[in-house]
Motif scaffolding. Sequence first.
Motif: not given
Length: 345
Positions: A168-182
């Motif tokens: 579920k990690i979107n590495t391109a956008d730094s997104v995991y489920k409902e979290f936008n992470f650094k």
Amino acid sequence: MKNVDYIIVGDGYAGVFFAHQLIKNNKSFVMFSEGEKSASQVSAGIINPVVLKKFTTFWKAQEQIDFLKDSLKEIEAYTGNNYLIDAPIHRIFHDENEQKLWLKKSENIELQDFLDENFDHIEVVKNDFNTGKVNQSARLNVKGFFMGVFDFLENRGQLIKEKFEYSKINTADSVYKEFNFKNIIFCEGMGVKENPFFSDITVNANKGHHIKVKLSKSLDQNITIKKKHFLFPLDNDLYFYGGTYDRDQLHHHIDDSAVEQLTNGLAEFYPYDFEIQEVNFGFRPTVKDRRPIIGKHSDHSSMYVFNGLGARGILNGCYFSKVLYDCIENDSQLPEEVDMKRFIN
């Protein structure tokens, strides 16, 4: 979408002490916890600057002890509890030669602050050649420590009790489920073998068993006794005895041979009856050079691993959490002794 500075995957010593660095520095984060007891959570909680087989010390031992004590005071400030148990280790000597070796080593500049020159005799247990006290050694109240920190994180909505899903990690956008992470920090112990991003790091499982026993004759002092393994009091008139080391029998159930080893080990110096009330085991993530593995993924700059804490999980987890934090936030160079790149040919 919720913005966070960090996602921590794993809830052992590495994850919890890294979370402490984030709390200290007002960083936003969530921690993913599967809810199963990690090796950290069933560990003895021994804080020990000395290798008690050879009476030697290890890399940065004094720095790690000092940093841990400061960190536990900081954690006490927001959890409201002191988790440091002042119960020094007393090593039972096998013979006079061990006594002499201890005294000789105590003159070493690296060991003189750790090896007490005065020997003690402990009632109840067999210690014909007395015991040597390890100065600056102690124990962590393991159960209280994890409960206290988890309660604190849960009250702040930072503890997520579910299995982390790598897919579920979107590495391109730094997104995991409902979290936008650094950044994501993977602190998974042996669970890292299921992690597609870091499954090739060179950690090896070391299975450790311990038993909880009821002693027919109690020990008078709140100390930690060491011969083959560690013995110390718990709540409810129980005592902890362990733990074993096994790199071969890695199945997920209790080994009768390990229980027998512990039973015989305790009977060697405790001459009275005892009853085993409980048996636990966990898998320590160990590294061949006995130092943690820390580093950034070669292709995904927001992903880091913090693993391989081994049998010194408390000291390694606490001290190197700051090293990793400074690497990420302050562009500090990782010491090559712990950098995961040291294993790349």
